[in-house]
Motif scaffolding. Structure first.
Motif, PDB file in Angstrom:
ATOM      1  N   PRO A   1      -6.383 -34.720  76.741  1.00  0.00           N
ATOM      2  CA  PRO A   1      -5.093 -33.289  75.917  1.00  0.00           C
ATOM      3  C   PRO A   1      -3.776 -33.307  77.203  1.00  0.00           C
ATOM      4  CG  PRO A   1      -7.488 -33.543  76.558  1.00  0.00           C
ATOM      5  CD  PRO A   1      -7.553 -34.403  77.821  1.00  0.00           C
TER       6      PRO A   1
ATOM      7  N   GLN B   1      -0.417 -34.093  74.954  1.00  0.00           N
ATOM      8  CA  GLN B   1       0.610 -32.319  74.999  1.00  0.00           C
ATOM      9  C   GLN B   1       1.896 -32.745  75.937  1.00  0.00           C
ATOM     10  OE1 GLN B   1       0.432 -29.596  73.188  1.00  0.00           O
ATOM     11  NE2 GLN B   1       2.966 -29.479  74.115  1.00  0.00           N
TER      12      GLN B   1
ATOM     13  N   ALA C   1      -5.007 -24.242  71.416  1.00  0.00           N
ATOM     14  CA  ALA C   1      -5.849 -24.525  72.798  1.00  0.00           C
ATOM     15  C   ALA C   1      -7.129 -24.290  72.394  1.00  0.00           C
ATOM     16  CB  ALA C   1      -4.579 -24.044  73.437  1.00  0.00           C
ATOM     17  N   GLN C   2      -7.584 -23.455  71.316  1.00  0.00           N
ATOM     18  CA  GLN C   2      -8.366 -23.339  71.241  1.00  0.00           C
ATOM     19  C   GLN C   2      -9.685 -23.900  71.539  1.00  0.00           C
ATOM     20  OE1 GLN C   2      -8.904 -19.821  68.259  1.00  0.00           O
ATOM     21  NE2 GLN C   2      -6.839 -19.135  68.566  1.00  0.00           N
ATOM     22  N   TYR C   3      -9.464 -25.211  70.975  1.00  0.00           N
ATOM     23  CA  TYR C   3     -10.402 -26.198  70.798  1.00  0.00           C
ATOM     24  C   TYR C   3     -10.164 -27.224  72.163  1.00  0.00           C
ATOM     25  CZ  TYR C   3     -10.794 -24.539  65.762  1.00  0.00           C
ATOM     26  OH  TYR C   3     -10.123 -24.217  64.980  1.00  0.00           O
ATOM     27  N   SER C   4     -11.184 -26.848  73.739  1.00  0.00           N
ATOM     28  CA  SER C   4     -11.491 -27.987  74.369  1.00  0.00           C
ATOM     29  C   SER C   4     -11.532 -29.225  74.097  1.00  0.00           C
ATOM     30  CB  SER C   4     -12.188 -27.703  75.113  1.00  0.00           C
ATOM     31  OG  SER C   4     -13.132 -27.769  74.819  1.00  0.00           O
ATOM     32  N   ASP C   5     -12.501 -29.611  72.848  1.00  0.00           N
ATOM     33  CA  ASP C   5     -12.974 -30.976  72.211  1.00  0.00           C
ATOM     34  C   ASP C   5     -11.465 -31.883  71.234  1.00  0.00           C
ATOM     35  OD1 ASP C   5     -14.104 -33.071  71.765  1.00  0.00           O
ATOM     36  OD2 ASP C   5     -16.542 -32.274  70.499  1.00  0.00           O
TER      37      ASP C   5
ATOM     38  N   GLU D   1     -13.113 -32.584  67.691  1.00  0.00           N
ATOM     39  CA  GLU D   1     -13.991 -31.768  67.202  1.00  0.00           C
ATOM     40  C   GLU D   1     -13.267 -31.567  65.864  1.00  0.00           C
ATOM     41  OE1 GLU D   1     -15.085 -27.063  66.579  1.00  0.00           O
ATOM     42  OE2 GLU D   1     -14.858 -27.988  68.420  1.00  0.00           O
TER      43      GLU D   1
ATOM     44  N   ARG E   1      -7.845 -33.909  67.195  1.00  0.00           N
ATOM     45  CA  ARG E   1      -7.016 -35.229  68.265  1.00  0.00           C
ATOM     46  C   ARG E   1      -5.943 -35.513  67.524  1.00  0.00           C
ATOM     47  NH1 ARG E   1     -10.503 -37.974  69.370  1.00  0.00           N
ATOM     48  NH2 ARG E   1     -10.935 -37.344  71.715  1.00  0.00           N
TER      49      ARG E   1
END
Length: 186
Positions: free
Chosen positions: A37, A41, A139-143, A146, A156
């Motif tokens: 991540p 970024q 930013a709400q998605y850590s995976d 997903e 991704r």
């Protein structure tokens, strides 16, 4: 006499660079980002900064100049286009009604890129706002794997597509800037 500007660079260390390494805000000393991540970024941030650097020091007329006829593309048009793209990417991961276009009909982002300071200022503000909103939504998605929304797109894939879009348009910005005032560099 020719209408073509003479090629030049601000860099003194490496003549194919935009600026000298000590003056390049994209370069940082030390190890690169840790993890996927942060790496994605970092690349996105670098391309965003590159686009801004290619536009620095130009007045509204230069920013809005269609330097490669018959294309409608200009540096200001790229700023507006990427603001529109950031907004559209948020539509990819919502199941609700799509956000309305910022500038209206197809290609209005480029056609509306006119040589007025108010348009330049509003375009930069639009880009900053839309980038921040898309960054916050992602930013709400850590995976990164997903899959979301009706298109079942992976986070991704969305991140990589954003990097690709900025990278492609930074290439356009290289050519547009050189046509405007002759400045060259990566």
């Amino acid at each position: 006499m020719t209408d073509q500007p003479e090629r030049w660079t601000q860099a003194t260390v490496y003549p194919d660079m935009w600026v000298d390494p000590k003056d390049d805000p994209r370069d940082s000393e030390g190890p690169g980002p840790e993890g996927e991540p942060a790496t994605l970024q970092d690349f996105l941030s670098g391309y965003r900064m590159t686009l801004r650097m290619k536009c620095e020091g130009l007045d509204p007329e230069q920013l809005s100049r269609r330097s490669v006829p018959p294309s409608t593309m200009s540096l200001l048009g790229l700023i507006r286009h990427l603001a529109e793209a950031e907004r559209d990417w948020r539509n990819w991961f919502t199941d609700g009604d799509p956000l309305p276009k910022l500038y209206g009909a197809r290609d209005a982002d480029f056609h509306g890129a006119v040589a007025e300071q108010a348009v330049v200022d509003a375009s930069y503000a639009d880009l900053e706002r839309e980038q921040a909103a898309t960054d916050a939504a992602l930013a709400q998605y850590s995976d990164l794997g997903e899959r979301i929304a009706k298109d079942n797109i992976a986070i991704r894939e969305l991140m990589v597509h954003r990097i690709e879009e900025y990278a492609r348009h930074c290439g356009h910005a290289d050519l547009l800037r050189e046509c405007v005032d002759g400045r060259v560099g990566q």
